[in-house]
Design a protein around this motif. Structure first.
Motif, short mmCIF file in Angstrom:
data_model
loop_
_atom_site.label_atom_id
_atom_site.label_comp_id
_atom_site.label_asym_id
_atom_site.label_seq_id
_atom_site.Cartn_x
_atom_site.Cartn_y
_atom_site.Cartn_z
N CYS A 178 1.75 10.81 -1.00
CA CYS A 178 0.52 10.30 -1.63
C CYS A 178 0.08 11.21 -2.77
O CYS A 178 -0.31 10.74 -3.84
CB CYS A 178 -0.60 10.19 -0.60
SG CYS A 178 -0.28 8.99 0.70
N LEU B 164 -6.62 11.76 1.95
CA LEU B 164 -5.26 11.22 2.06
C LEU B 164 -4.73 11.37 3.48
O LEU B 164 -4.00 10.50 3.98
CB LEU B 164 -4.33 11.92 1.06
CG LEU B 164 -4.66 11.71 -0.42
CD1 LEU B 164 -3.69 12.49 -1.30
CD2 LEU B 164 -4.63 10.23 -0.78
N ALA C 159 -6.28 8.65 5.61
CA ALA C 159 -5.63 7.37 5.32
C ALA C 159 -4.23 7.33 5.94
O ALA C 159 -3.82 6.29 6.47
CB ALA C 159 -5.56 7.14 3.81
N SER C 160 -3.49 8.43 5.87
CA SER C 160 -2.15 8.47 6.45
C SER C 160 -2.21 8.28 7.97
O SER C 160 -1.34 7.61 8.55
CB SER C 160 -1.46 9.80 6.12
OG SER C 160 -1.22 9.91 4.73
N ALA D 251 -2.83 4.65 8.75
CA ALA D 251 -1.71 3.78 8.41
C ALA D 251 -0.91 3.37 9.64
O ALA D 251 -0.35 2.27 9.69
CB ALA D 251 -0.80 4.45 7.38
N TRP E 139 -4.68 -3.85 5.15
CA TRP E 139 -4.47 -2.44 4.82
C TRP E 139 -4.23 -2.26 3.32
O TRP E 139 -4.80 -1.37 2.69
CB TRP E 139 -3.31 -1.90 5.62
CG TRP E 139 -2.96 -0.46 5.34
CD1 TRP E 139 -1.78 0.02 4.87
CD2 TRP E 139 -3.80 0.69 5.56
NE1 TRP E 139 -1.83 1.39 4.76
CE2 TRP E 139 -3.05 1.82 5.18
CE3 TRP E 139 -5.11 0.85 6.02
CZ2 TRP E 139 -3.57 3.11 5.26
CZ3 TRP E 139 -5.62 2.14 6.09
CH2 TRP E 139 -4.86 3.26 5.72
N LEU F 258 -6.53 0.00 0.80
CA LEU F 258 -6.05 1.07 -0.08
C LEU F 258 -6.40 0.79 -1.53
O LEU F 258 -6.80 1.69 -2.28
CB LEU F 258 -4.54 1.25 0.07
CG LEU F 258 -4.06 1.84 1.40
CD1 LEU F 258 -2.53 1.81 1.46
CD2 LEU F 258 -4.56 3.27 1.57
N CYS F 259 -6.26 -0.47 -1.93
CA CYS F 259 -6.65 -0.85 -3.29
C CYS F 259 -8.13 -0.59 -3.50
O CYS F 259 -8.55 -0.04 -4.54
CB CYS F 259 -6.34 -2.33 -3.54
SG CYS F 259 -4.58 -2.75 -3.59
N ALA G 103 -10.06 1.52 -1.94
CA ALA G 103 -10.34 2.95 -1.95
C ALA G 103 -10.05 3.55 -3.33
O ALA G 103 -10.86 4.32 -3.87
CB ALA G 103 -9.50 3.65 -0.89
N LEU H 24 -12.04 2.35 1.62
CA LEU H 24 -10.96 2.26 2.60
C LEU H 24 -11.41 1.65 3.92
O LEU H 24 -10.69 0.85 4.53
CB LEU H 24 -10.40 3.66 2.86
CG LEU H 24 -9.24 3.77 3.86
CD1 LEU H 24 -7.96 3.20 3.26
CD2 LEU H 24 -9.02 5.23 4.27
N VAL I 154 0.18 2.60 -2.63
CA VAL I 154 0.32 1.86 -1.37
C VAL I 154 1.66 2.16 -0.71
O VAL I 154 1.75 2.39 0.50
CB VAL I 154 0.17 0.35 -1.62
CG1 VAL I 154 0.52 -0.44 -0.36
CG2 VAL I 154 -1.24 0.02 -2.08
N PHE J 193 2.27 5.18 1.62
CA PHE J 193 1.82 5.15 3.02
C PHE J 193 2.78 4.41 3.94
O PHE J 193 2.55 4.33 5.14
CB PHE J 193 0.43 4.50 3.11
CG PHE J 193 -0.67 5.33 2.54
CD1 PHE J 193 -1.32 6.29 3.30
CD2 PHE J 193 -1.05 5.17 1.21
CE1 PHE J 193 -2.33 7.06 2.75
CE2 PHE J 193 -2.07 5.94 0.66
CZ PHE J 193 -2.71 6.89 1.43
#
Length: 413
Positions: free
Chosen positions: A78, A108, A111-112, A115, A132, A136-137, A139, A161, A288, A291
């Motif tokens: 990322c 990050l 978010a990971s 995922a 998802w 992400l978009c 965020a 997010l 994207v 992830f």
């Protein structure tokens, strides 16, 4: 609507007793506090605590993140995506932390961690993956708009997010309810989406409470479909969420977005903001993809989602050219037979994972066109597979070439 269910009426679920029963059962679970909510990621919590200690250094943060090899690899991917990369690629976590900042790495990392829930196997996996991608978009867009408007980027990223993450919680709950009932019914994707829309606010609020998120973030998750607030900070972030939601809707419905297209988004009237958003959109596919990891996802059609005859819109016409679809180190070959302004139908020996982004090369005249595409339909057809993919986040030259190709530019035989 303030809290509770989103403003989607039960009547919109159609005359389907099972769907309406699932709707009532999901509401009862939420009201009774019986939902199985994912815990706050432990690694993210440890890093957050370390960042709060003055004596903690970057090496300690890198050590905590690096304790989980898969998460460490995800954070590094990322940080090296075009959205964050500055200069040469970072090869270690410490380099990544220095370049993008510790707080950025924490976002990050969170978010990971999430995922894994978004990519979980299950009958509603294609729907979960789309939620998802949209998150992400959102965020990335909220963070950029916050930067331009002098708002807190950390809060903007997280609300972008997480404000619809209740939909992923709803997917997991619905899968268990269906399994418990022993039903084999299948419904169109739109019906499942209507269920998620009805319940995601309440489920997101429950998740925020369990995770003990900051009051501002919890309030925005619980009320992002509500009225404007008297709090200037909350109102400003709420504006970002609503603008990003409209942009994401355009993004998943059309091959690409230009600055002119963004003129229809209320509140996004400034040229400099529209141009900045377009630049971020260009970087979103690789963000994207970072992830996704290297884990294999099931490419089999969902047993609970009724597939449409086609996902292609008006203006479809016959063609014949080769298409190479790549994910990670795997490349698959297909032959396109139909093209429309919103996508390509093709045939090949391998299925694709619905709701996943792929690097795609279209081998047509006057030369190869390299784009990102979103797999929207994968169905066995005799001894091969019928595949439909939609271009994703095209801009500039690629968007122009795609438009020409879809409109009837000569294709390689």
């Amino acid at each position: 609507m303030q809290g509770g269910m989103c403003a989607v009426r039960e009547s919109q679920l159609g005359d389907r007793p099972l769907l309406q029963q699932l709707d009532r059962e999901l509401e009862a679970l939420a009201a009774g506090g019986e939902l199985e909510l994912p815990p706050y990621p432990a690694v993210a919590l440890r890093v957050q605590e370390a960042l709060g200690r003055p004596e903690s250094g970057l090496d300690e943060v890198a050590r905590l993140v690096g304790a989980d090899a898969a998460l460490a690899a995800g954070v590094l991917r990322c940080a090296n995506s075009p959205l964050y990369r500055r200069g040469a690629a970072a090869t270690t976590l410490t380099q990544a932390i220095i370049r993008v900042g510790a707080q950025e790495v924490l976002r990050l990392l969170l978010a990971s961690c999430l995922a894994s829930h978004a990519h979980a196997a299950g009958p509603l996996a294609p729907l979960r993956r789309m939620v998802w991608i949209e998150g992400l978009c959102g965020a990335a867009l909220c963070q950029e708009l916050a930067r331009l408007r002098g708002l807190q980027q950390e809060e903007a990223f997280l609300v972008g997010l997480l404000h619809d993450f209740g939909k992923i919680v709803a997917c997991a709950s619905l899968e268990k309810l269906v399994e418990r009932r022993g039903e084999n019914a299948r419904f169109p994707l739109e019906d499942w989406q209507a269920l998620l829309d009805r319940h995601h606010v309440a489920l997101g609020a429950s998740l925020a409470a369990r995770w003990q998120l900051p009051a501002l973030l919890s309030d925005l998750i619980a009320n992002h479909h509500g009225e404007a607030s008297s709090s200037a900070e909350r109102a400003a972030l709420l504006d970002l969420v609503r603008m990003s939601d409209q942009i994401v809707t355009q993004l998943v419905r059309s091959p690409g977005i230009s600055s002119a297209d963004l003129g229809s988004v209320p509140g996004l009237g400034k040229f400099v903001e529209r141009e900045a958003v377009v630049r971020v959109i260009q970087k979103i596919p690789e963000f994207v993809d970072a992830f996704e990891g290297n884990g294999a996802a099931a490419a089999a059609p969902s047993p609970r989602i009724e597939q449409p005859a086609t996902t292609l819109g008006a203006g479809a016409r016959p063609v014949r050219f080769e298409v190479t679809v790549t994910h990670g180190r795997q490349s698959r070959q297909f032959t396109a037979h139909t093209i429309a302004p919103n996508g390509i139908a093709m045939v090949g020996h391998d299925p694709l994972v619905d709701g996943r982004l792929h690097e795609t090369t279209i081998h047509s005249k006057p030369g190869p066109l390299h784009i990102w595409s979103l797999a929207r339909l994968s169905r066995r057809d005799g001894g091969s597979y019928h595949i439909e993919v939609h271009p994703f986040a095209l801009s500039g030259v690629e968007r122009g070439l795609w438009t020409q190709l879809a409109a009837g530019a000569p294709a390689q035989p």
